[in-house]
Design a protein around this motif. Sequence first.
Motif, PDB file in Angstrom:
ATOM      1  N   ILE A  42       0.853  -1.182   0.000  1.00  0.00           N
ATOM      2  CA  ILE A  42       0.000   0.000   0.000  1.00  0.00           C
ATOM      3  C   ILE A  42       0.891   1.235   0.000  1.00  0.00           C
ATOM      4  O   ILE A  42       1.832   1.331   0.786  1.00  0.00           O
ATOM      5  CB  ILE A  42      -0.917  -0.026   1.232  1.00  0.00           C
ATOM      6  N   SER A  43       0.597   2.171  -0.881  1.00  0.00           N
ATOM      7  CA  SER A  43       1.389   3.397  -0.952  1.00  0.00           C
ATOM      8  C   SER A  43       0.890   4.397   0.091  1.00  0.00           C
ATOM      9  O   SER A  43      -0.223   4.285   0.600  1.00  0.00           O
ATOM     10  CB  SER A  43       1.295   4.011  -2.352  1.00  0.00           C
ATOM     11  N   SER A  44       1.717   5.384   0.372  1.00  0.00           N
ATOM     12  CA  SER A  44       1.324   6.403   1.344  1.00  0.00           C
ATOM     13  C   SER A  44       0.136   7.212   0.824  1.00  0.00           C
ATOM     14  O   SER A  44      -0.728   7.615   1.605  1.00  0.00           O
ATOM     15  CB  SER A  44       2.497   7.317   1.687  1.00  0.00           C
ATOM     16  N   SER A  45       0.059   7.430  -0.480  1.00  0.00           N
ATOM     17  CA  SER A  45      -1.086   8.168  -1.023  1.00  0.00           C
ATOM     18  C   SER A  45      -2.372   7.347  -0.902  1.00  0.00           C
ATOM     19  O   SER A  45      -3.441   7.905  -0.615  1.00  0.00           O
ATOM     20  CB  SER A  45      -0.848   8.584  -2.472  1.00  0.00           C
ATOM     21  N   GLN A  46      -2.292   6.038  -1.090  1.00  0.00           N
ATOM     22  CA  GLN A  46      -3.477   5.180  -0.897  1.00  0.00           C
ATOM     23  C   GLN A  46      -3.911   5.215   0.567  1.00  0.00           C
ATOM     24  O   GLN A  46      -5.104   5.256   0.869  1.00  0.00           O
ATOM     25  CB  GLN A  46      -3.172   3.739  -1.316  1.00  0.00           C
ATOM     26  N   HIS A  47      -2.945   5.214   1.464  1.00  0.00           N
ATOM     27  CA  HIS A  47      -3.236   5.281   2.891  1.00  0.00           C
ATOM     28  C   HIS A  47      -3.916   6.606   3.215  1.00  0.00           C
ATOM     29  O   HIS A  47      -4.932   6.636   3.919  1.00  0.00           O
ATOM     30  CB  HIS A  47      -1.942   5.103   3.703  1.00  0.00           C
ATOM     31  N   GLN A  48      -3.391   7.704   2.715  1.00  0.00           N
ATOM     32  CA  GLN A  48      -3.988   9.014   2.955  1.00  0.00           C
ATOM     33  C   GLN A  48      -5.414   9.084   2.405  1.00  0.00           C
ATOM     34  O   GLN A  48      -6.307   9.612   3.062  1.00  0.00           O
ATOM     35  CB  GLN A  48      -3.139  10.114   2.333  1.00  0.00           C
ATOM     36  N   GLU A  49      -5.620   8.545   1.220  1.00  0.00           N
ATOM     37  CA  GLU A  49      -6.951   8.549   0.604  1.00  0.00           C
ATOM     38  C   GLU A  49      -7.948   7.769   1.452  1.00  0.00           C
ATOM     39  O   GLU A  49      -9.089   8.203   1.646  1.00  0.00           O
ATOM     40  CB  GLU A  49      -6.899   7.952  -0.796  1.00  0.00           C
ATOM     41  N   VAL A  50      -7.529   6.624   1.960  1.00  0.00           N
ATOM     42  CA  VAL A  50      -8.459   5.808   2.745  1.00  0.00           C
ATOM     43  C   VAL A  50      -8.752   6.456   4.098  1.00  0.00           C
ATOM     44  O   VAL A  50      -9.860   6.328   4.616  1.00  0.00           O
ATOM     45  CB  VAL A  50      -7.977   4.342   2.880  1.00  0.00           C
ATOM     46  N   ILE A  51      -7.811   7.195   4.648  1.00  0.00           N
ATOM     47  CA  ILE A  51      -8.058   7.914   5.900  1.00  0.00           C
ATOM     48  C   ILE A  51      -9.095   9.012   5.662  1.00  0.00           C
ATOM     49  O   ILE A  51     -10.024   9.182   6.462  1.00  0.00           O
ATOM     50  CB  ILE A  51      -6.749   8.517   6.483  1.00  0.00           C
ATOM     51  N   LEU A  52      -8.965   9.744   4.566  1.00  0.00           N
ATOM     52  CA  LEU A  52      -9.952  10.778   4.238  1.00  0.00           C
ATOM     53  C   LEU A  52     -11.328  10.163   3.997  1.00  0.00           C
ATOM     54  O   LEU A  52     -12.350  10.700   4.434  1.00  0.00           O
ATOM     55  CB  LEU A  52      -9.500  11.580   3.010  1.00  0.00           C
ATOM     56  N   TRP A  53     -11.358   9.025   3.317  1.00  0.00           N
ATOM     57  CA  TRP A  53     -12.624   8.326   3.077  1.00  0.00           C
ATOM     58  C   TRP A  53     -13.222   7.845   4.401  1.00  0.00           C
ATOM     59  O   TRP A  53     -14.428   7.927   4.611  1.00  0.00           O
ATOM     60  CB  TRP A  53     -12.391   7.155   2.116  1.00  0.00           C
ATOM     61  N   LEU A  54     -12.359   7.366   5.294  1.00  0.00           N
ATOM     62  CA  LEU A  54     -12.821   6.906   6.603  1.00  0.00           C
ATOM     63  C   LEU A  54     -13.443   8.064   7.383  1.00  0.00           C
ATOM     64  O   LEU A  54     -14.446   7.875   8.080  1.00  0.00           O
ATOM     65  CB  LEU A  54     -11.637   6.311   7.372  1.00  0.00           C
ATOM     66  N   ARG A  55     -12.876   9.239   7.243  1.00  0.00           N
ATOM     67  CA  ARG A  55     -13.450  10.422   7.906  1.00  0.00           C
ATOM     68  C   ARG A  55     -14.848  10.716   7.358  1.00  0.00           C
ATOM     69  O   ARG A  55     -15.766  11.042   8.109  1.00  0.00           O
ATOM     70  CB  ARG A  55     -12.521  11.629   7.718  1.00  0.00           C
ATOM     71  N   GLU A  56     -14.996  10.582   6.041  1.00  0.00           N
ATOM     72  CA  GLU A  56     -16.319  10.770   5.429  1.00  0.00           C
ATOM     73  C   GLU A  56     -17.319   9.754   5.986  1.00  0.00           C
ATOM     74  O   GLU A  56     -18.465  10.102   6.280  1.00  0.00           O
ATOM     75  CB  GLU A  56     -16.236  10.611   3.913  1.00  0.00           C
ATOM     76  N   MET A  57     -16.892   8.503   6.114  1.00  0.00           N
ATOM     77  CA  MET A  57     -17.778   7.464   6.637  1.00  0.00           C
ATOM     78  C   MET A  57     -18.146   7.756   8.093  1.00  0.00           C
ATOM     79  O   MET A  57     -19.299   7.610   8.492  1.00  0.00           O
ATOM     80  CB  MET A  57     -17.125   6.080   6.537  1.00  0.00           C
ATOM     81  N   SER A  58     -17.182   8.186   8.863  1.00  0.00           N
ATOM     82  CA  SER A  58     -17.429   8.503  10.266  1.00  0.00           C
ATOM     83  C   SER A  58     -18.440   9.641  10.387  1.00  0.00           C
ATOM     84  O   SER A  58     -19.338   9.602  11.228  1.00  0.00           O
ATOM     85  CB  SER A  58     -16.114   8.874  10.956  1.00  0.00           C
ATOM     86  N   THR A  59     -18.301  10.635   9.547  1.00  0.00           N
ATOM     87  CA  THR A  59     -19.246  11.757   9.527  1.00  0.00           C
ATOM     88  C   THR A  59     -20.626  11.293   9.070  1.00  0.00           C
ATOM     89  O   THR A  59     -21.644  11.668   9.658  1.00  0.00           O
ATOM     90  CB  THR A  59     -18.727  12.878   8.606  1.00  0.00           C
ATOM     91  N   LEU A  60     -20.667  10.466   8.034  1.00  0.00           N
ATOM     92  CA  LEU A  60     -21.928   9.937   7.519  1.00  0.00           C
ATOM     93  C   LEU A  60     -22.700   9.179   8.590  1.00  0.00           C
ATOM     94  O   LEU A  60     -23.917   9.305   8.711  1.00  0.00           O
ATOM     95  CB  LEU A  60     -21.658   9.006   6.322  1.00  0.00           C
ATOM     96  N   PHE A  61     -21.988   8.409   9.418  1.00  0.00           N
ATOM     97  CA  PHE A  61     -22.624   7.604  10.455  1.00  0.00           C
ATOM     98  C   PHE A  61     -22.827   8.376  11.762  1.00  0.00           C
ATOM     99  O   PHE A  61     -23.325   7.820  12.736  1.00  0.00           O
ATOM    100  CB  PHE A  61     -21.797   6.346  10.748  1.00  0.00           C
ATOM    101  N   HIS A  62     -22.382   9.639  11.808  1.00  0.00           N
ATOM    102  CA  HIS A  62     -22.499  10.483  13.003  1.00  0.00           C
ATOM    103  C   HIS A  62     -21.740   9.894  14.198  1.00  0.00           C
ATOM    104  O   HIS A  62     -22.203   9.956  15.329  1.00  0.00           O
ATOM    105  CB  HIS A  62     -23.969  10.720  13.388  1.00  0.00           C
ATOM    106  N   PHE A  63     -20.559   9.336  13.916  1.00  0.00           N
ATOM    107  CA  PHE A  63     -19.711   8.816  14.980  1.00  0.00           C
ATOM    108  C   PHE A  63     -18.949   9.971  15.626  1.00  0.00           C
ATOM    109  O   PHE A  63     -18.661  10.983  14.994  1.00  0.00           O
ATOM    110  CB  PHE A  63     -18.713   7.792  14.443  1.00  0.00           C
ATOM    111  N   CYS A  64     -18.577   9.785  16.880  1.00  0.00           N
ATOM    112  CA  CYS A  64     -17.813  10.801  17.595  1.00  0.00           C
ATOM    113  C   CYS A  64     -16.354  10.798  17.121  1.00  0.00           C
ATOM    114  O   CYS A  64     -15.884   9.818  16.543  1.00  0.00           O
ATOM    115  CB  CYS A  64     -17.914  10.574  19.103  1.00  0.00           C
ATOM    116  N   PRO A  65     -15.620  11.889  17.353  1.00  0.00           N
ATOM    117  CA  PRO A  65     -14.215  11.964  16.931  1.00  0.00           C
ATOM    118  C   PRO A  65     -13.348  10.838  17.513  1.00  0.00           C
ATOM    119  O   PRO A  65     -12.399  10.376  16.880  1.00  0.00           O
ATOM    120  CB  PRO A  65     -13.753  13.334  17.450  1.00  0.00           C
ATOM    121  N   GLU A  66     -13.675  10.402  18.737  1.00  0.00           N
ATOM    122  CA  GLU A  66     -12.911   9.320  19.361  1.00  0.00           C
ATOM    123  C   GLU A  66     -13.018   8.030  18.555  1.00  0.00           C
ATOM    124  O   GLU A  66     -12.055   7.262  18.461  1.00  0.00           O
ATOM    125  CB  GLU A  66     -13.413   9.075  20.789  1.00  0.00           C
TER     126      GLU A  66
END
Length: 157
Positions: A42-66
């Motif tokens: 996995i490249s660092s750019s793929q890792h960064q992209e998936v972290i940003l996507w994970l943030r979108e999912m967390s926001t979509l599900f209304h999860f807390c920052p923790e």
Amino acid sequence: MKNPGAADSSRLVGLLEAALVREARLWKAPVFKSGCTQGADISSSQHQEVILWLREMSTLFHFCPETFALGVCVLNRLLSTVKAQPKYLKCIAFTSLVLAAKINEEDEVIGSVKDLVVQSGCSFSTAEILRMERIILDKLHWDLYTATAVDFIHIVS
């Protein structure tokens, strides 16, 4: 933050030392390939992209920052122990977030894994998420919780 007494200070020092020992045992930084890669790394750019996507999912599900922070920690801990193929990265990340939600969120907030998969619009199945949960739990020896940056902010504020 109140000024702790001598007994409280020594207890706090003991807890911090135990936490440092645990962190040294558990944490290894994942190593990513730089730039584009064709292999199983996995490249660092793929890792960064998936972290940003994970943030979108967390926001979509209304999860807390923790929950988001713990999901990223679980993902990074897994990636530091196994060699994952890029095609499984989103499934691993999504499952890491689901596991973090099971620790941090109320049952009413989480819903079922099937509902989360449908709501996310992801292409993986509920069975794949449940299988990936088992893999992550086995690889991390069922010890998912680690202190995150958000935990540190709560301690010092």
